[in-house]
Design an enzyme around this catalytic site. Structure first.
Site, PDB file in Angstrom:
ATOM      1  N   GLY A  22       0.512  -0.846   0.008  1.00 14.22           N
ATOM      2  CA  GLY A  22      -0.145   0.027  -0.302  1.00 14.22           C
ATOM      3  C   GLY A  22       0.997   1.461   0.203  1.00 14.22           C
ATOM      4  O   GLY A  22       0.381   2.143   0.567  1.00 14.22           O
ATOM      5  N   GLY A  23       1.567   0.852  -0.797  1.00 10.50           N
ATOM      6  CA  GLY A  23       3.172   2.331  -0.676  1.00 10.50           C
ATOM      7  C   GLY A  23       3.102   3.251  -1.834  1.00 10.50           C
ATOM      8  O   GLY A  23       1.522   3.028  -3.286  1.00 10.50           O
ATOM      9  N   ASN A  24       3.644   4.439  -2.430  1.00 10.60           N
ATOM     10  CA  ASN A  24       3.865   4.922  -3.356  1.00 10.60           C
ATOM     11  C   ASN A  24       3.836   4.171  -4.882  1.00 10.60           C
ATOM     12  O   ASN A  24       3.311   4.530  -5.131  1.00 10.60           O
ATOM     13  CB  ASN A  24       5.237   5.813  -3.610  1.00 10.60           C
ATOM     14  N   GLY A  25       4.206   2.838  -5.000  1.00 12.67           N
ATOM     15  CA  GLY A  25       4.510   1.866  -6.530  1.00 12.67           C
ATOM     16  C   GLY A  25       3.149   1.311  -6.521  1.00 12.67           C
ATOM     17  O   GLY A  25       2.775   1.460  -7.214  1.00 12.67           O
ATOM     18  N   GLU A  50      -2.723  -0.348   7.338  1.00  9.77           N
ATOM     19  CA  GLU A  50      -3.161   0.817   5.747  1.00  9.77           C
ATOM     20  C   GLU A  50      -4.907  -0.027   5.006  1.00  9.77           C
ATOM     21  O   GLU A  50      -5.144   0.400   4.349  1.00  9.77           O
ATOM     22  CB  GLU A  50      -2.263  -0.086   5.122  1.00  9.77           C
ATOM     23  N   THR A 152      13.363  -2.381 -12.286  1.00  8.08           N
ATOM     24  CA  THR A 152      12.723  -1.388 -11.522  1.00  8.08           C
ATOM     25  C   THR A 152      11.561  -1.287 -11.695  1.00  8.08           C
ATOM     26  O   THR A 152      10.877  -1.829 -12.124  1.00  8.08           O
ATOM     27  CB  THR A 152      13.928   0.515 -12.614  1.00  8.08           C
ATOM     28  N   HIS A 219      21.443   4.535  -5.616  1.00 11.72           N
ATOM     29  CA  HIS A 219      21.251   5.424  -4.029  1.00 11.72           C
ATOM     30  C   HIS A 219      22.043   5.459  -2.449  1.00 11.72           C
ATOM     31  O   HIS A 219      22.510   6.202  -2.830  1.00 11.72           O
ATOM     32  CB  HIS A 219      20.003   4.255  -4.022  1.00 11.72           C
ATOM     33  N   ARG A 332      15.598   3.700   3.098  1.00 15.95           N
ATOM     34  CA  ARG A 332      15.775   3.017   1.793  1.00 15.95           C
ATOM     35  C   ARG A 332      16.839   2.436   1.245  1.00 15.95           C
ATOM     36  O   ARG A 332      17.040   1.209   0.800  1.00 15.95           O
ATOM     37  CB  ARG A 332      14.402   2.345   2.024  1.00 15.95           C
TER      38      ARG A 332
HETATM   39  P1  NAI Z   1       6.562   2.036   0.148  1.00 14.29           P
HETATM   40  O1  NAI Z   1       7.862   3.030   1.174  1.00 14.29           O
HETATM   41  O2  NAI Z   1       6.073   4.058  -0.304  1.00 14.29           O
HETATM   42  O3  NAI Z   1       6.108   1.522   0.560  1.00 14.29           O
HETATM   43  C1  NAI Z   1       6.220   0.269   1.523  1.00 14.29           C
HETATM   44  C2  NAI Z   1       5.041  -0.441   1.911  1.00 14.29           C
HETATM   45  O4  NAI Z   1       5.395  -1.387   1.811  1.00 14.29           O
HETATM   46  C3  NAI Z   1       4.188  -0.030   2.463  1.00 14.29           C
HETATM   47  O5  NAI Z   1       3.158   1.205   2.321  1.00 14.29           O
HETATM   48  C4  NAI Z   1       3.226  -1.486   3.294  1.00 14.29           C
HETATM   49  O6  NAI Z   1       2.205  -1.394   2.796  1.00 14.29           O
HETATM   50  C5  NAI Z   1       4.399  -2.690   2.800  1.00 14.29           C
HETATM   51  N1  NAI Z   1       5.236  -2.974   3.562  1.00 14.29           N
HETATM   52  C6  NAI Z   1       5.723  -1.974   4.615  1.00 14.29           C
HETATM   53  N2  NAI Z   1       6.484  -2.711   5.591  1.00 14.29           N
HETATM   54  C7  NAI Z   1       5.681  -4.140   5.693  1.00 14.29           C
HETATM   55  C8  NAI Z   1       6.154  -5.047   6.037  1.00 14.29           C
HETATM   56  N3  NAI Z   1       7.035  -5.095   7.636  1.00 14.29           N
HETATM   57  N4  NAI Z   1       5.293  -6.125   5.840  1.00 14.29           N
HETATM   58  C9  NAI Z   1       4.662  -6.330   5.507  1.00 14.29           C
HETATM   59  N5  NAI Z   1       4.141  -5.097   4.113  1.00 14.29           N
HETATM   60  C10 NAI Z   1       4.818  -4.095   4.079  1.00 14.29           C
HETATM   61  O7  NAI Z   1       8.009   2.062  -1.603  1.00 14.29           O
HETATM   62  P2  NAI Z   1       7.479   2.558  -2.648  1.00 14.29           P
HETATM   63  O8  NAI Z   1       8.045   4.184  -2.476  1.00 14.29           O
HETATM   64  O9  NAI Z   1       6.515   2.189  -2.958  1.00 14.29           O
HETATM   65  O10 NAI Z   1       8.985   1.328  -3.066  1.00 14.29           O
HETATM   66  C11 NAI Z   1       7.952   1.012  -3.533  1.00 14.29           C
HETATM   67  C12 NAI Z   1       9.414   0.123  -4.646  1.00 14.29           C
HETATM   68  O11 NAI Z   1       9.740   0.280  -5.295  1.00 14.29           O
HETATM   69  C13 NAI Z   1      10.845  -0.678  -3.412  1.00 14.29           C
HETATM   70  O12 NAI Z   1      11.666  -0.917  -3.747  1.00 14.29           O
HETATM   71  C14 NAI Z   1      11.316   1.173  -4.201  1.00 14.29           C
HETATM   72  O13 NAI Z   1      12.898   0.456  -3.096  1.00 14.29           O
HETATM   73  C15 NAI Z   1      11.221   0.686  -5.302  1.00 14.29           C
HETATM   74  N6  NAI Z   1      11.433   2.682  -6.101  1.00 14.29           N
HETATM   75  C16 NAI Z   1      10.625   2.861  -5.647  1.00 14.29           C
HETATM   76  C17 NAI Z   1      10.285   4.841  -6.388  1.00 14.29           C
HETATM   77  C18 NAI Z   1       9.565   5.812  -6.332  1.00 14.29           C
HETATM   78  O14 NAI Z   1       9.709   6.753  -6.389  1.00 14.29           O
HETATM   79  N7  NAI Z   1       8.413   5.793  -4.773  1.00 14.29           N
HETATM   80  C19 NAI Z   1      11.268   4.997  -7.134  1.00 14.29           C
HETATM   81  C20 NAI Z   1      11.901   3.454  -8.084  1.00 14.29           C
HETATM   82  C21 NAI Z   1      12.223   2.492  -7.373  1.00 14.29           C
END
Ligand code: NAI
Length: 412
Positions: A22-25, A50, A152, A219, A332
């Protein structure tokens, strides 16, 4: 005997897709799949808080907003099923869009419910996803699950309002994808081309994905190269430095040196096996291929970072301290991209007998900041290696063992 499904066109039959996280991606992917696919979508949220948040928004029928390069769209989420129950996450295609340090827990939760023929994908995979996923699937006797990984995340994106709005600042032109067994990759990449309207480039194998994980260079490399001397500073919110725009010629030189060390590993593996790794490219080439005309000045790597339209607003990660902000070394960029990225490549380099002095320097210094120990005198001997995705942790102790695993028709 295992009757492995050799269907080469899985995607045709995908009716149910689950997004994990439920994060950004996950917000970005959910909005785009809701727009572009006719599949039944499920959002699996392992974190209860979430789940509750999404439920509340759904119950109030608040429309979801997607901001894509300054244009705003309203996305209909009528067919979205939200769950925190791994049993309900079972689907034809399951996509993990979470940081790599959560993969293990999520895979273990999902594994008992995975069905034969499911494609289990990580977007992005980061390093060594294949080693970990194979081990967990093997433990759960889920031999007929296909693993896929993406090089990616296609977007630079951030949540604007939780469960309500996401902003995509930039989209890459092409993203590498690999699968295990390898022969499914074409149908998976074609389906994603259709769903997400960008080019997915099929890789030969999942090792190519692990070595061409550019996040592992960019990074930690920028954190070390551009911010080492700024860790003790305090910033007002509006003074927090921009991350990619801080890449000067020296930091770019460090990134290039790290990238060259990985290219040496690629060469040794290609010279000593039949494995094809042409997808493993330099950071500069990857920047040009991924962002194309979004980069205004391609004359040096530093200028590519500084003039990339997708990178203009993202700041160095910070944590609040006494009303001000300090650079967050536990972000991260170091806690994901080293143990699930750079260290995995370093471990493969050790198996290939390739020295990696620049990568070692970055890992050693960043480990100290984070308070973990991976390397001792440049060797993989630190006490915290056990929590990483190096192949040695999964019983893969030679290049031959890795090569065999990523090319087998049935790796479990
Ligand atoms: P984020 O930090 O927004 O997502 C975190 C999500 O992971 C949480 O919202 C939750 O749903 C889940 N989570 C966290 N801890 C948890 C746990 N203990 N158990 C189960 N679920 C858990 O990350 P984001 O930004 O969505 O990134 C996802 C991937 O994409 C990462 O590998 C990041 O490095 C990569 N990425 C992200 C970019 C961006 O602009 N957001 C750009 C390039 C790569």
């Amino acid at each position: 005997m295992v009757n492995f499904v050799k269907n080469n066109n899985y995607s045709k039959d995908w009716k149910r897709i689950t997004i994990c996280g439920g994060g950004n991606g996950a917000h970005a992917l959910m909005a785009l799949l809701a727009e572009n696919s006719n599949c039944q979508l499920t959002l699996y949220l392992p974190l209860e808080q979430e789940f509750q948040h999404f439920e509340a928004v759904k119950n109030r029928r608040i429309p979801f907003r997607l901001i894509f390069k300054d244009k705003e769209f309203s996305v209909t989420m009528n067919r979205l099923h939200i769950t925190s129950n791994p049993k309900e996450a079972a689907a034809d295609l399951i996509i993990l869009v979470v940081p790599a340090f959560t993969h293990e827990d999520i895979l273990n939760a999902l594994a008992p419910y995975l069905r034969s023929g499911t494609v289990l994908a990580a977007l992005p995979a980061r390093g060594g996803f294949e080693f970990q996923a194979v081990e967990i699937l093997r433990q759960h006797k889920k031999e007929e699950v296909v693993i896929a990984g993406f090089q990616t995340l296609p977007w630079a994106c951030r949540i604007k309002e939780y469960a309500k709005c996401v902003e995509i600042y930039g989209q890459k032109k092409r993203v590498g994808v690999a699968s295990l067994p390898c022969h499914h990759v074409d149908s998976i990449s074609m389906a994603f081309n259709k769903f997400l309207k960008l080019e997915f480039l099929p890789y030969n194998n999942m090792l190519e994905l692990t070595l061409n994980n550019q996040g592992q260079i960019i990074h930690p490399g920028i954190m070390y190269g551009a911010f080492s001397d700024k860790l003790s500073r305090f910033y007002r919110r509006d003074e927090v430095p921009l991350f990619y725009r801080s890449v000067d010629e020296n930091s770019a030189g460090l990134l290039e040196a790290m990238s060259q060390e990985i290219l040496k590993v690629k060469k040794i593996i290609e010279d000593n096996s039949s494995l094809k790794l042409e997808g493993v490219i330099s950071t500069s080439q990857w920047m040009v291929e991924s962002y194309a005309e979004d980069i205004k000045d391609k004359s040096t790597l530093s200028k590519m970072f500084r003039t990339n339209l997708s990178y203009q607003t993202l700041r160095v990660p910070v944590k609040p301290v006494d009303g001000l902000y300090q650079i967050d070394v536990k972000s991260r960029y170091l806690t994901e991209d080293i143990p699930y990225g750079l260290l995995v490549s370093k471990a493969i380099a050790e198996l290939a007998d390739v020295p990696t002095p620049t990568i070692d320097e970055v890992i050693q210094r960043a480990s100290k900041w984070v308070g973990v120990q991976y390397l001792i005198n440049g060797k993989l001997k630190g006490k915290d290696l056990v929590k990483t995705r190096i192949p040695q942790n999964f019983g893969l102790k030679s290049l031959k063992a890795i090569t065999e695993m990523v090319t087998k028709d049935h790796p479990y």
